[in-house]
Write a protein that holds these residues in place. Sequence first.
Motif, PDB file in Angstrom:
ATOM      1  N   LEU A   1     -92.005  -8.104 -20.666  1.00  0.00           N
ATOM      2  CA  LEU A   1     -90.880  -8.286 -21.292  1.00  0.00           C
ATOM      3  C   LEU A   1     -91.087  -8.328 -22.825  1.00  0.00           C
ATOM      4  CD1 LEU A   1     -88.032  -9.279 -22.021  1.00  0.00           C
ATOM      5  CD2 LEU A   1     -88.798 -11.648 -21.790  1.00  0.00           C
ATOM      6  N   HIS A   2     -92.284  -8.873 -23.162  1.00  0.00           N
ATOM      7  CA  HIS A   2     -92.669  -8.539 -24.918  1.00  0.00           C
ATOM      8  C   HIS A   2     -92.875  -6.913 -25.127  1.00  0.00           C
ATOM      9  CE1 HIS A   2     -93.930 -12.790 -24.655  1.00  0.00           C
ATOM     10  NE2 HIS A   2     -92.558 -12.841 -24.741  1.00  0.00           N
TER      11      HIS A   2
ATOM     12  N   SER B   1     -89.200  -0.137 -16.245  1.00  0.00           N
ATOM     13  CA  SER B   1     -90.261  -0.618 -15.059  1.00  0.00           C
ATOM     14  C   SER B   1     -90.972  -2.109 -15.895  1.00  0.00           C
ATOM     15  CB  SER B   1     -91.363   0.177 -15.063  1.00  0.00           C
ATOM     16  OG  SER B   1     -90.808   1.271 -14.306  1.00  0.00           O
ATOM     17  N   ALA B   2     -91.136  -2.055 -17.095  1.00  0.00           N
ATOM     18  CA  ALA B   2     -91.535  -3.343 -17.777  1.00  0.00           C
ATOM     19  C   ALA B   2     -90.584  -4.512 -17.618  1.00  0.00           C
ATOM     20  CB  ALA B   2     -92.056  -3.052 -19.398  1.00  0.00           C
ATOM     21  N   MET B   3     -89.297  -4.024 -18.056  1.00  0.00           N
ATOM     22  CA  MET B   3     -88.103  -5.333 -17.824  1.00  0.00           C
ATOM     23  C   MET B   3     -88.089  -5.564 -16.247  1.00  0.00           C
ATOM     24  SD  MET B   3     -87.087  -5.794 -20.465  1.00  0.00           S
ATOM     25  CE  MET B   3     -85.847  -6.946 -19.878  1.00  0.00           C
ATOM     26  N   MET B   4     -88.421  -4.600 -15.315  1.00  0.00           N
ATOM     27  CA  MET B   4     -88.290  -5.212 -13.834  1.00  0.00           C
ATOM     28  C   MET B   4     -89.397  -5.977 -13.511  1.00  0.00           C
ATOM     29  SD  MET B   4     -85.501  -4.498 -12.283  1.00  0.00           S
ATOM     30  CE  MET B   4     -85.928  -4.177 -10.513  1.00  0.00           C
ATOM     31  N   ALA B   5     -90.707  -5.718 -14.088  1.00  0.00           N
ATOM     32  CA  ALA B   5     -91.773  -6.458 -13.908  1.00  0.00           C
ATOM     33  C   ALA B   5     -91.307  -7.940 -14.412  1.00  0.00           C
ATOM     34  CB  ALA B   5     -92.986  -5.984 -14.613  1.00  0.00           C
ATOM     35  N   TYR B   6     -90.654  -8.106 -15.407  1.00  0.00           N
ATOM     36  CA  TYR B   6     -90.416  -9.413 -15.755  1.00  0.00           C
ATOM     37  C   TYR B   6     -89.241  -9.998 -15.151  1.00  0.00           C
ATOM     38  CZ  TYR B   6     -88.037 -13.211 -18.427  1.00  0.00           C
ATOM     39  OH  TYR B   6     -87.466 -14.428 -18.766  1.00  0.00           O
TER      40      TYR B   6
ATOM     41  N   PHE C   1     -98.389  -0.734 -21.789  1.00  0.00           N
ATOM     42  CA  PHE C   1     -97.905  -1.921 -22.040  1.00  0.00           C
ATOM     43  C   PHE C   1     -98.575  -3.115 -22.355  1.00  0.00           C
ATOM     44  CE2 PHE C   1     -95.417  -0.522 -17.920  1.00  0.00           C
ATOM     45  CZ  PHE C   1     -94.186  -0.033 -18.587  1.00  0.00           C
ATOM     46  N   ASP C   2     -99.974  -3.039 -22.613  1.00  0.00           N
ATOM     47  CA  ASP C   2    -100.795  -4.074 -23.054  1.00  0.00           C
ATOM     48  C   ASP C   2    -100.780  -4.001 -24.634  1.00  0.00           C
ATOM     49  OD1 ASP C   2    -101.521  -5.128 -20.510  1.00  0.00           O
ATOM     50  OD2 ASP C   2    -103.723  -4.291 -20.879  1.00  0.00           O
ATOM     51  N   PRO C   3    -101.037  -2.988 -25.162  1.00  0.00           N
ATOM     52  CA  PRO C   3    -100.822  -2.790 -26.578  1.00  0.00           C
ATOM     53  C   PRO C   3     -99.358  -2.974 -27.170  1.00  0.00           C
ATOM     54  CG  PRO C   3    -101.161  -0.645 -25.825  1.00  0.00           C
ATOM     55  CD  PRO C   3    -101.570  -1.436 -24.625  1.00  0.00           C
ATOM     56  N   LEU C   4     -98.376  -2.561 -26.386  1.00  0.00           N
ATOM     57  CA  LEU C   4     -96.911  -3.006 -26.752  1.00  0.00           C
ATOM     58  C   LEU C   4     -96.679  -4.347 -26.878  1.00  0.00           C
ATOM     59  CD1 LEU C   4     -94.881  -0.052 -24.993  1.00  0.00           C
ATOM     60  CD2 LEU C   4     -95.580  -0.230 -27.378  1.00  0.00           C
ATOM     61  N   SER C   5     -97.387  -5.137 -25.772  1.00  0.00           N
ATOM     62  CA  SER C   5     -97.001  -6.418 -25.685  1.00  0.00           C
ATOM     63  C   SER C   5     -97.817  -7.256 -26.926  1.00  0.00           C
ATOM     64  CB  SER C   5     -97.519  -6.989 -24.309  1.00  0.00           C
ATOM     65  OG  SER C   5     -99.062  -6.883 -24.431  1.00  0.00           O
ATOM     66  N   ARG C   6     -98.582  -6.458 -27.618  1.00  0.00           N
ATOM     67  CA  ARG C   6     -99.306  -7.164 -28.724  1.00  0.00           C
ATOM     68  C   ARG C   6     -98.596  -6.624 -30.088  1.00  0.00           C
ATOM     69  NH1 ARG C   6    -104.111  -5.651 -25.636  1.00  0.00           N
ATOM     70  NH2 ARG C   6    -104.149  -3.815 -26.691  1.00  0.00           N
ATOM     71  N   ASN C   7     -97.429  -6.140 -29.851  1.00  0.00           N
ATOM     72  CA  ASN C   7     -96.637  -5.200 -30.987  1.00  0.00           C
ATOM     73  C   ASN C   7     -97.459  -4.179 -31.583  1.00  0.00           C
ATOM     74  OD1 ASN C   7     -94.288  -5.007 -32.044  1.00  0.00           O
ATOM     75  ND2 ASN C   7     -94.849  -6.304 -33.705  1.00  0.00           N
ATOM     76  N   GLU C   8     -98.308  -3.591 -30.928  1.00  0.00           N
ATOM     77  CA  GLU C   8     -99.303  -2.280 -31.533  1.00  0.00           C
ATOM     78  C   GLU C   8     -98.198  -0.925 -31.046  1.00  0.00           C
ATOM     79  OE1 GLU C   8    -103.004  -2.344 -29.589  1.00  0.00           O
ATOM     80  OE2 GLU C   8    -103.554  -4.610 -30.280  1.00  0.00           O
TER      81      GLU C   8
END
Length: 601
Positions: free
Chosen positions: A285-286, A271-276, A247-254
């Motif tokens: 979310l990003h 799971s990322a969407m539920m975290a948001y 999730f960290d690299p994806l949030s930076r658009n990597e």
Amino acid sequence: MASVAAVTGRLRSLKAWGAETSGTPLLSEFGYGDVLMASDPHEAQLMNTHAVLMALSEDSLLKPFRQMSGMPAPGEDLGGWYTYDPDYDYRKGFDKGFAPGCTFGQWVSALARAYAINGDEATRQKVLRLNRLYAQTITADFYVRNRFPAYTYDKLLLGLLDSHTYVKDPQALAILEQTTNTALPHLPGHAVEHDVRWRMDKPADDASWTWDESYTMPENLFLAYQRGAGHRYYDLGLQYLDDKTWFDPLSRNENVLKGRHAYSYVNSLCSAMMAYMVAGSEKHLHAAQNAFAMLQAQSYATGGWGPDEMLRAPGSSDVYNSLTNTHHSFETPCGSYAHFKLTRYLLRVTRDARYGDSMECVMYNTVLGAKPLQNDGENFYYSDYNFDAKRVYKEARWACCSGTLPQVATDYRINTYFRGPQSVYVNLYIPSTLRWTEGGVTLLLTQEGDYPFEDHATFTVTSSAPADLTLHFRIPAWAPGASIYVNGKRQSGLAMPGQFAAIRREWSTGDRVELELPLQMRLETIDAQHADTVALLRGPLVLMAVKQQQDSPLPKFTREQLLAAQRISERQWQVNSANGPVTMLPFTSLGEQPYTTYVRL
């Protein structure tokens, strides 16, 4: 010459859709019982899967739990993946014994959702019996002997939550707490990547002990917190978020998709969407928005993804190469279930109609054409997009897709309509009736038509009193020239492709909305490097070329010939080619005929 606009590729931009979310309230789901379906293919899938689950022996369903917990285990083995085999070795075959008991929670979930739809007391009683029988088998040994303790716990968690929510099982949350207390000591303390060894007491040379999916658990853990199971589930949801490498690299658009197991990592984006949605984490979310854009860039024209169950490197020719090197193109029921959940979450957050377009594409071109689940566990698993393709059952019975297909079949209802403040969003165009109340007024919205085979859908309002609200209708991005009529009068400037058209007024019984969506032929390339390999689409439907034999040569078309396809019956088209006329069919109409999704120009 064919118009350049008629030949398109998959979404190439990695720019996420619907990024403007600040301050926008979430759309909510309607209940399963709020939508009455009137579509034969959707209803047939529900009736088929529900009948199979209702017929399963309860002793057979509990057998692997009892065996793995060292208890007497009467009844026959279901066979296939569901069977417990202490000597199982995946290198000798994936069938018998691969994932004992893993689909139990999904089947309980599907039965609970089906009860919310049909109110059938026999269904409710079966759920209650299964939960109580399962509760007697909860032991640590079950998790010690299980290759997939996190995967299985995650499915049991959801089955019990749905039992609590839809069946109103008064013991479901207590059984969930007992399950959680027993499972946690045998799960990793954090999300562990697929293929990473963490169980040092298991054979190092048996890779199957590294295929568990702890990184998908937060979605249902947050859901448990939402539904009143307690704050510990919120904390556990945070604990199992796969942040550092995913999730960290994806949030930076990597783009870190390459080489990851397709279904489970796309599922983890839920799971990322539920975290948001539960914890307010903009980072997650990003991550989900960026990852979905990356996924679209490597998807087939059908909306499917993950050939051989692997996500691919950006800009590679892997998806194109899969047209000749595999028949395992898209893990259909599981992949569709993850795709529907993810696009549903994203649409609820962003209100971006293009997530609905993606959901619709996957529905019509993949899972709605799945072969029926059989009583002996034969199940449809892969959609095949090979140049020499055929729809077949998986060689292994009761595979994971036998767990998700029944859930998909119930969820068409909650994917079709969404609710906002004094508003309804119509997302999918499926014959159905939505029933709800708004400010004390009882309303029905009845949808009719033969879309996507015809270009119009009609909506009729029934209201106990005049009601002031906004109806939103998804205008697909592929539908320039769409139009909307209210009580016969055209509404100018509303039907913008890729957006929801909003109509606000005081609605009364007999009010009528007519939606016209021009179903133009268009071509879509497999990727930018192979612009001469295309699929033919009409609206949301991919039209696939029927072949005389599975290994017969591909028909030869020009762009002009494909775009000039002629309709010769309700669900059949014909294209002239250098080899003579070729029949083109949607995935739902192929039956046992060999076909190809893509052709070379």
